[in-house]
Write a protein that holds these residues in place. Sequence first.
Motif, PDB file in Angstrom:
ATOM      1  N   ASN A  48       0.829  -1.211   0.000  1.00  7.77           N
ATOM      2  CA  ASN A  48       0.000   0.000   0.000  1.00  7.77           C
ATOM      3  C   ASN A  48       0.862   1.258   0.000  1.00  7.77           C
ATOM      4  O   ASN A  48       0.401   2.328   0.395  1.00  7.77           O
ATOM      5  N   GLY A  49       2.118   1.138  -0.438  1.00  8.99           N
ATOM      6  CA  GLY A  49       3.044   2.253  -0.427  1.00  8.99           C
ATOM      7  C   GLY A  49       3.887   2.295   0.816  1.00  8.99           C
ATOM      8  O   GLY A  49       5.039   2.706   0.778  1.00  8.99           O
ATOM      9  N   ARG A  50       3.342   1.854   1.952  1.00  5.42           N
ATOM     10  CA  ARG A  50       4.085   1.860   3.218  1.00  5.42           C
ATOM     11  C   ARG A  50       4.403   0.460   3.701  1.00  5.42           C
ATOM     12  O   ARG A  50       5.508   0.183   4.164  1.00  5.42           O
ATOM     13  N   LEU A  51       3.436  -0.445   3.610  1.00  5.30           N
ATOM     14  CA  LEU A  51       3.622  -1.828   4.017  1.00  5.30           C
ATOM     15  C   LEU A  51       3.718  -2.713   2.781  1.00  5.30           C
ATOM     16  O   LEU A  51       3.003  -2.496   1.793  1.00  5.30           O
ATOM     17  N   SER A 342      -4.365  -2.793   2.867  1.00  6.86           N
ATOM     18  CA  SER A 342      -5.279  -1.672   2.692  1.00  6.86           C
ATOM     19  C   SER A 342      -4.553  -0.340   2.859  1.00  6.86           C
ATOM     20  O   SER A 342      -3.854  -0.126   3.852  1.00  6.86           O
ATOM     21  N   ALA A 343      -4.722   0.546   1.894  1.00  6.79           N
ATOM     22  CA  ALA A 343      -4.246   1.923   2.060  1.00  6.79           C
ATOM     23  C   ALA A 343      -5.174   2.740   2.959  1.00  6.79           C
ATOM     24  O   ALA A 343      -4.703   3.447   3.847  1.00  6.79           O
ATOM     25  N   PRO A 344      -6.503   2.626   2.794  1.00  6.62           N
ATOM     26  CA  PRO A 344      -7.377   3.393   3.698  1.00  6.62           C
ATOM     27  C   PRO A 344      -7.212   3.021   5.163  1.00  6.62           C
ATOM     28  O   PRO A 344      -7.319   3.881   6.038  1.00  6.62           O
ATOM     29  N   HIS A 345      -6.955   1.749   5.457  1.00  3.27           N
ATOM     30  CA  HIS A 345      -6.884   1.304   6.850  1.00  3.27           C
ATOM     31  C   HIS A 345      -5.483   0.888   7.290  1.00  3.27           C
ATOM     32  O   HIS A 345      -5.307   0.443   8.429  1.00  3.27           O
ATOM     33  N   GLN A 346      -4.495   1.029   6.422  1.00  6.20           N
ATOM     34  CA  GLN A 346      -3.086   0.864   6.774  1.00  6.20           C
ATOM     35  C   GLN A 346      -2.806  -0.440   7.521  1.00  6.20           C
ATOM     36  O   GLN A 346      -2.212  -0.458   8.598  1.00  6.20           O
ATOM     37  N   CYS A 347      -3.235  -1.551   6.932  1.00  2.57           N
ATOM     38  CA  CYS A 347      -2.954  -2.842   7.548  1.00  2.57           C
ATOM     39  C   CYS A 347      -2.961  -3.941   6.492  1.00  2.57           C
ATOM     40  O   CYS A 347      -3.580  -3.801   5.425  1.00  2.57           O
ATOM     41  N   LEU A 348      -2.257  -5.014   6.822  1.00  3.85           N
ATOM     42  CA  LEU A 348      -2.313  -6.245   6.042  1.00  3.85           C
ATOM     43  C   LEU A 348      -3.459  -7.084   6.592  1.00  3.85           C
ATOM     44  O   LEU A 348      -3.488  -7.377   7.786  1.00  3.85           O
ATOM     45  N   TYR A 427      -5.118  -9.442  11.234  1.00  2.00           N
ATOM     46  CA  TYR A 427      -4.747  -8.088  10.858  1.00  2.00           C
ATOM     47  C   TYR A 427      -3.307  -7.847  11.316  1.00  2.00           C
ATOM     48  O   TYR A 427      -2.988  -8.091  12.486  1.00  2.00           O
ATOM     49  N   LEU A 428      -2.462  -7.373  10.434  1.00  2.00           N
ATOM     50  CA  LEU A 428      -1.083  -7.061  10.792  1.00  2.00           C
ATOM     51  C   LEU A 428      -0.862  -5.571  10.590  1.00  2.00           C
ATOM     52  O   LEU A 428      -1.029  -5.052   9.478  1.00  2.00           O
ATOM     53  N   VAL A 429      -0.507  -4.877  11.663  1.00  2.00           N
ATOM     54  CA  VAL A 429      -0.143  -3.461  11.580  1.00  2.00           C
ATOM     55  C   VAL A 429       1.302  -3.331  12.032  1.00  2.00           C
ATOM     56  O   VAL A 429       1.795  -4.135  12.834  1.00  2.00           O
ATOM     57  N   ALA A 430       1.993  -2.324  11.537  1.00  2.00           N
ATOM     58  CA  ALA A 430       3.410  -2.155  11.866  1.00  2.00           C
ATOM     59  C   ALA A 430       3.779  -0.682  11.827  1.00  2.00           C
ATOM     60  O   ALA A 430       3.168   0.113  11.090  1.00  2.00           O
ATOM     61  N   ALA A 431       4.773  -0.312  12.626  1.00  2.00           N
ATOM     62  CA  ALA A 431       5.252   1.063  12.670  1.00  2.00           C
ATOM     63  C   ALA A 431       6.704   1.065  13.129  1.00  2.00           C
ATOM     64  O   ALA A 431       7.169   0.120  13.768  1.00  2.00           O
ATOM     65  N   THR A 432       7.430   2.145  12.793  1.00  2.00           N
ATOM     66  CA  THR A 432       8.799   2.316  13.262  1.00  2.00           C
ATOM     67  C   THR A 432       8.921   3.654  13.985  1.00  2.00           C
ATOM     68  O   THR A 432       7.978   4.457  14.017  1.00  2.00           O
ATOM     69  N   SER A 433      10.102   3.902  14.519  1.00  2.00           N
ATOM     70  CA  SER A 433      10.352   5.162  15.230  1.00  2.00           C
ATOM     71  C   SER A 433      10.754   6.290  14.285  1.00  2.00           C
ATOM     72  O   SER A 433      11.034   7.400  14.731  1.00  2.00           O
ATOM     73  N   LEU A 452      -4.387  -0.426  14.873  1.00  3.39           N
ATOM     74  CA  LEU A 452      -5.226  -1.588  15.160  1.00  3.39           C
ATOM     75  C   LEU A 452      -6.606  -1.155  15.641  1.00  3.39           C
ATOM     76  O   LEU A 452      -7.625  -1.765  15.278  1.00  3.39           O
ATOM     77  N   ALA A 453      -6.648  -0.105  16.447  1.00  3.01           N
ATOM     78  CA  ALA A 453      -7.934   0.384  16.945  1.00  3.01           C
ATOM     79  C   ALA A 453      -8.853   0.818  15.805  1.00  3.01           C
ATOM     80  O   ALA A 453     -10.080   0.725  15.910  1.00  3.01           O
ATOM     81  N   ARG A 454      -8.255   1.253  14.711  1.00  2.00           N
ATOM     82  CA  ARG A 454      -9.041   1.753  13.582  1.00  2.00           C
ATOM     83  C   ARG A 454      -9.639   0.641  12.725  1.00  2.00           C
ATOM     84  O   ARG A 454     -10.513   0.892  11.909  1.00  2.00           O
ATOM     85  N   VAL A 455      -9.135  -0.591  12.879  1.00  2.00           N
ATOM     86  CA  VAL A 455      -9.586  -1.646  11.975  1.00  2.00           C
ATOM     87  C   VAL A 455     -10.225  -2.851  12.659  1.00  2.00           C
ATOM     88  O   VAL A 455     -11.020  -3.560  12.037  1.00  2.00           O
TER      89      VAL A 455
END
Length: 941
Positions: A48-51, A342-348, A427-433, A452-455
């Motif tokens: 999705n451009g980020r994940l 998903s790009a709208p929900h930023q998760c796999l 659902y897999l969400v990820a982030a870095t510092s 995660l709360a959003r999806v």
Amino acid sequence: MHLKTWLCNSLLLSAFSPFSSAFAQRQPQSLWYQQPAAAWTDALPLGNGRLGAMVFGGINEEHLQLNEETLWSGRPRNYARPGAVQYLQPIRQLLADGKQAEAETMAEKYFMGTKDPDDSSYKIQKDTWFAAVRNQTEPAAANFNDNNWTTMQLPTPEGWERAGLMGMDGALWFRTSFTVPSKWLGKNLVLDLGRIRDMDFTYVNGKLVGADEGISKKRKYTVPASAFIEGKNTLAIQVINFFDKGGLIGLKGTTRPLIVYPEGNEADSVALNSWKYSIQNDNPPTLPRYEAEYLPFGDVYFRFAQGNNSSNYKRSLDIDSALSKISYTVDGTTYTREYFISAPHQCLVMRLSASKPGALSLQALLNTPHKKYVLKKVDDHTLALSLEVSNGVLKAVGYLYAVATGGKLTVSDTAINLQQASAATFYLVAATSFKNYKDVSGDPVAGCKLALARVKNIPYSTLKAAHVKEYRQLYNTFSFTVPTGKNAALPTDQRIKQFSMQNDASLVSLFLMYSRYLLISSSRPGTQPANLQGIWNDLMTPPWGSKYTTNINLQMNYWPAEVLNLSTCTQPLFQLMKEAAEAGSQTAKEHYGAPGWVLHHNTDLWRGTAPINAANHGIWVTGAAWLCLHSWEHFLFTQDTAFLRQQYPVMKSAAEFFEKFLVKDPKTGWLISTPSNSPEQGGLVAGPTMDHQIIRELFKNCIAAAAVLKTDAAFAETLKDIIPQIAPNKIGKHNQLQEWMEDVDDVRNQHRHISHLWGVYPGTDITWQDSAMMKAARQSLLYRGDGGTGWSLAWKVNVWARFKDGDHALTMIKNLFTPAISELGYERGGVYNNLFDAHPPFQIDGNFGGSSGIAEMLIQSHTGVIELLPALPTELPDGEVKGIRARGGFEVDITWKQGKLQQVKVLSTTGNSCRLKYGTQEIQFATKKNGSYTFNGSLKK
């Protein structure tokens, strides 16, 4: 233009097109296979451009390899070398005096960028570490007990990373044995070990018989007969590598085993395939790097309880909806999986189901190749992975959340277990510092919790519908259709192996549409740009760091964006340029004493802009200028003056650097670029042709941009005065376009980088308005030949299209479609089973460059005229393209049949005057904003 308007216009054209009936059925927009992926380059990409994720589709064990775009090594820092400018003039003088070797030596020592960590401290640490591992030679002994060691098959052509030692740097011992027959006694024996990365100490029966260093050196040791005994002999090798891939990698381009044989009788050899190994020390000091590397995030595994006796297996990637699907049947139960990012929900999102209630039992695990990581349970539905980059400052977190229909779900600190369910969604969400290239203070835990709360409370069907709708707003702006052949219904890997235009011309259109999918998946507004591998990388030491290589590769990633109606996807590139301009101003000052900004041939997440690697190729000054072409092209295609106003300062700053940098050549009197390089050959030189083409183009575009914006008239006049003073393109003694100031081109040189043809494509410095120079450029390309790595073949597609030789351009496409894995098992330029481009290894630029070349066959607008079908190949006589873009703010639909234009429809997005050309026919007409104009094959309304 709104998507709805575009679709309506497309439907209207379809209804009245004389050729639309040939394409009544929508062609398959998918890659599909009848078996799971056996290698990473068989797996299917999601993003999705980020994940990013690569889906393998295993039966007993599913594997999804994961990436997050901001997980890199390194840290924010200053890359420029303070005081380097004092050596600029001495280097220039050495080059002017013909002392290239001396110039390169001086530049290597005093002009390259800085490394992290510092070289001097590293040498002390390296010497201490190396002495310690060399003092431990017990495994060399013939009677050493290696019963508990692990087995590995050698050679490992891609390094030991692909054999289970991902991210491994340091010292390893390898042991094997072989039998010496009586007929070999008294003879010297040859150990042929191929290439080794990077250092080896080789022992026979406990005695050191050979040692060397360097990947380019083949290890072939002739060992005296006295070292051997009749019967079993022990061979032990200590292999040391400090960074990047390691191991015994054999002979390049073959799968031949390691062997031992009597001197002079290679035919009487014994293969040395099966070895045991043990890790001696995996903690070498961190090697100083000029720039950072893009790193993998981790992996999701699903281990299933059902048997392996499956039938009706299918694995697919639907590129019109960005969905990956797997289905198969075991013991009467059909299992299905569906994945998307998903790009709208930023998760796999991963949906797994069984056709029979209670038939789905599995264990879900998270893993990572990073050494520093922690797995832990977050709650009754969530497993967390936290990691830290070893050779950098970034931290990252991933949350895997699960819900099930029926069955029992439990979470431990190591896995999520599901028993006897009917379906489950993960659902897999990820982030870095990472926050920006100067700030790493982000909170990845908070980022994961928020995502995660959003999806997690949204139904799967809702998430999927939102994903498909958002994705198609980008994907459905364009289509390219040609008649299907008899092989079009085959699995994708078979289509590649059996490719011919007669039987499967629609593989060309699938390849192009797939490249649009890849760009959408790896470059979205607000993300990082697509790197050397897009967003997909599974190696801790990826090829060339999987960075942004700016002497063609980054730019090639965005060649198709404008023409294939994905202008939106270019935003990350322009953001990188703004950030690199900030960093590059320091490099311009420290290295050249110049205003403005400069970018050499690579950059990374931290926006390094200084020279890297080595003086013979790392000092190349026109990366920033080349990138600025994309700013101007974006304006030409979109006519967006607000964008141009924002980007013009970046273009102007790049031009200000060259206004200062160019110097008069004492031999010719021309202004030249020095020191620099003609990528990727020739070493450090003065006045490479490519530089002058790029600088001229930059100046011309700055002048034009200033006129559009009604600003900087005086600066524009300065640039106008400089342009005719820059060394011009020259035709050499072989009727070729010269690559350098001197007429020294070797007509036998078939190097992959055709740098001096930049002015043909992507530039406009050489066009058919100067037919003599165009013919010289064509002659140069004929000398270079039709071979090359993936991205090189892709570049040649575009250049042959600009020469208006569609058949030769198609030859390059055919070469690009060569299976990357040969019948003998070695890699070559072409495409892998998943249609990823092969350098080799995988580089995504060939996908993007190849598709832009196909577009150049169908439409060209770089001279101010929209040329229709300027390089249509004979073997592509029928087709239809909708939504292709042209400079001036036009969107074009083209239909052709039997090699002739049938109909063209032009949508004017801004109301500019339009010039259309087909063959010898040319018309010009006024347009209104959002006006639509349709013409027949004779350009008559």
